[in-house]
Design a protein around this motif. Structure first.
Motif, PDB file in Angstrom:
ATOM      1  N   CYS A  62      72.651  78.615  -7.981  1.00  0.00           N
ATOM      2  CA  CYS A  62      71.552  77.975  -9.202  1.00  0.00           C
ATOM      3  C   CYS A  62      72.226  77.492 -10.535  1.00  0.00           C
ATOM      4  O   CYS A  62      71.953  76.769 -11.212  1.00  0.00           O
ATOM      5  N   HIS A  99      67.217  70.217  -8.618  1.00  0.00           N
ATOM      6  CA  HIS A  99      66.046  70.603  -8.499  1.00  0.00           C
ATOM      7  C   HIS A  99      65.628  71.096  -6.982  1.00  0.00           C
ATOM      8  O   HIS A  99      64.981  72.015  -6.885  1.00  0.00           O
ATOM      9  N   SER A 100      66.365  70.653  -5.822  1.00  0.00           N
ATOM     10  CA  SER A 100      66.147  71.328  -4.646  1.00  0.00           C
ATOM     11  C   SER A 100      66.374  72.807  -4.629  1.00  0.00           C
ATOM     12  O   SER A 100      65.662  73.443  -4.186  1.00  0.00           O
ATOM     13  N   THR A 102      66.657  74.914  -7.344  1.00  0.00           N
ATOM     14  CA  THR A 102      65.480  75.464  -8.097  1.00  0.00           C
ATOM     15  C   THR A 102      64.429  75.933  -7.403  1.00  0.00           C
ATOM     16  O   THR A 102      63.894  76.953  -7.597  1.00  0.00           O
ATOM     17  N   VAL A 103      63.811  74.872  -6.892  1.00  0.00           N
ATOM     18  CA  VAL A 103      62.645  75.152  -6.042  1.00  0.00           C
ATOM     19  C   VAL A 103      62.744  75.875  -4.850  1.00  0.00           C
ATOM     20  O   VAL A 103      61.742  76.881  -4.780  1.00  0.00           O
ATOM     21  N   HIS A 104      63.760  76.056  -4.176  1.00  0.00           N
ATOM     22  CA  HIS A 104      63.818  76.809  -3.267  1.00  0.00           C
ATOM     23  C   HIS A 104      64.225  78.112  -3.406  1.00  0.00           C
ATOM     24  O   HIS A 104      63.741  79.081  -2.610  1.00  0.00           O
ATOM     25  N   THR A 147      59.584  67.957 -15.787  1.00  0.00           N
ATOM     26  CA  THR A 147      60.140  69.046 -14.845  1.00  0.00           C
ATOM     27  C   THR A 147      59.530  68.816 -13.558  1.00  0.00           C
ATOM     28  O   THR A 147      60.090  68.792 -12.661  1.00  0.00           O
ATOM     29  N   LEU A 148      57.996  68.631 -13.480  1.00  0.00           N
ATOM     30  CA  LEU A 148      57.555  68.256 -12.334  1.00  0.00           C
ATOM     31  C   LEU A 148      57.719  67.070 -11.802  1.00  0.00           C
ATOM     32  O   LEU A 148      57.758  66.915 -10.483  1.00  0.00           O
ATOM     33  N   GLU A 151      60.977  67.649  -9.592  1.00  0.00           N
ATOM     34  CA  GLU A 151      60.766  68.275  -8.476  1.00  0.00           C
ATOM     35  C   GLU A 151      60.172  67.431  -7.416  1.00  0.00           C
ATOM     36  O   GLU A 151      60.269  67.865  -6.386  1.00  0.00           O
ATOM     37  N   ALA A 155      61.740  66.645  -3.777  1.00  0.00           N
ATOM     38  CA  ALA A 155      60.963  66.987  -2.351  1.00  0.00           C
ATOM     39  C   ALA A 155      61.124  65.966  -1.388  1.00  0.00           C
ATOM     40  O   ALA A 155      60.809  66.139  -0.217  1.00  0.00           O
ATOM     41  N   ARG A 198      57.507  81.035 -10.070  1.00  0.00           N
ATOM     42  CA  ARG A 198      58.316  81.331  -9.076  1.00  0.00           C
ATOM     43  C   ARG A 198      59.348  82.456  -9.552  1.00  0.00           C
ATOM     44  O   ARG A 198      59.726  83.256  -8.810  1.00  0.00           O
TER      45      ARG A 198
END
Length: 202
Positions: A62, A99-100, A102-104, A147-148, A151, A155, A198
């Motif tokens: 990360c 961001h993949s 970060t999200v995971h 930011t969204l 993301e 996805a 998260r």
């Protein structure tokens, strides 16, 4: 033919570990470290010498992504045209697939003080690019909206890596056009806690 020395081999092993870890943990954040060693074709001992725990490995992945984000923002800041700078920054981040991870992986490890410092810098740099582009954006677009959107692009994923890149670029192009369209957006912008939930359990 010259055989690589220990230092060169160590660098190659580390690169193989990080590439493998990214692939393994994007597929399953709960996967064991042994799966990473197997994918990287290195011994589990070699992996643990570099990363004593799974958390250390996740943190490195990360943090590397965060550094890439910062580098893209700094590169974009050199572009004189404000829209080209903003759009180029977003394309660079999407192409790097920052961001993949970060999200995971959010919430699976405790960030270091340096990571928190770099995250603040990343936010400042991205915010600066956003403000430069402000005259050409919807009036109520904020950093949290961006930011969204990043993301959303992250996805998009299909088995073919090249095709994934093409589809993400299509999505980002549509989103960029939407950012420039006049008129207010429905509902309030994302709140800080909605973006950071998260990380709250770490």
């Amino acid at each position: 033919m010259r055989r690589p020395g220990r230092g060169e081999q160590a660098v190659r092993n580390n690169e193989a570990i990080l590439v493998a870890a990214r692939e393994v943990f994007l597929a399953d954040p709960r996967a064991p470290v042994a799966a990473v060693a197997e994918r990287a074709k290195v011994g589990i001992g070699a992996l643990y010498r570099r990363y004593p725990s799974k958390e250390d490995l996740l943190r490195t992945l990360c943090h590397d992504g965060l550094k890439t984000f910062i580098a893209e923002a700094e590169r974009a800041a050199l572009e004189p045209d404000e829209w080209a700078a903003f759009a180029g920054f977003l394309r660079g981040v999407v192409q790097a697939d920052v961001h993949s991870l970060t999200v995971h992986l959010a919430g699976t490890f405790t960030p270091t003080e340096q990571m928190n410092t770099d995250a603040e810098l990343a936010g400042e740099l991205a915010g600066g690019l956003l403000e430069r582009a402000r005259p050409r954006l919807r009036p109520d677009i904020g950093a949290a909206d961006v930011t969204l959107l990043l993301e959303m692009c992250a996805a998009v994923r299909v088995p073919d890596v090249t095709r994934t890149g093409e589809l993400r670029d299509r999505c980002l192009t549509v989103l960029l056009d939407g950012l420039r369209t006049g008129g207010a957006l429905p509902g309030p912008p994302p709140a800080v806690y909605e973006l950071n939930w998260r990380w709250l359990d770490t």
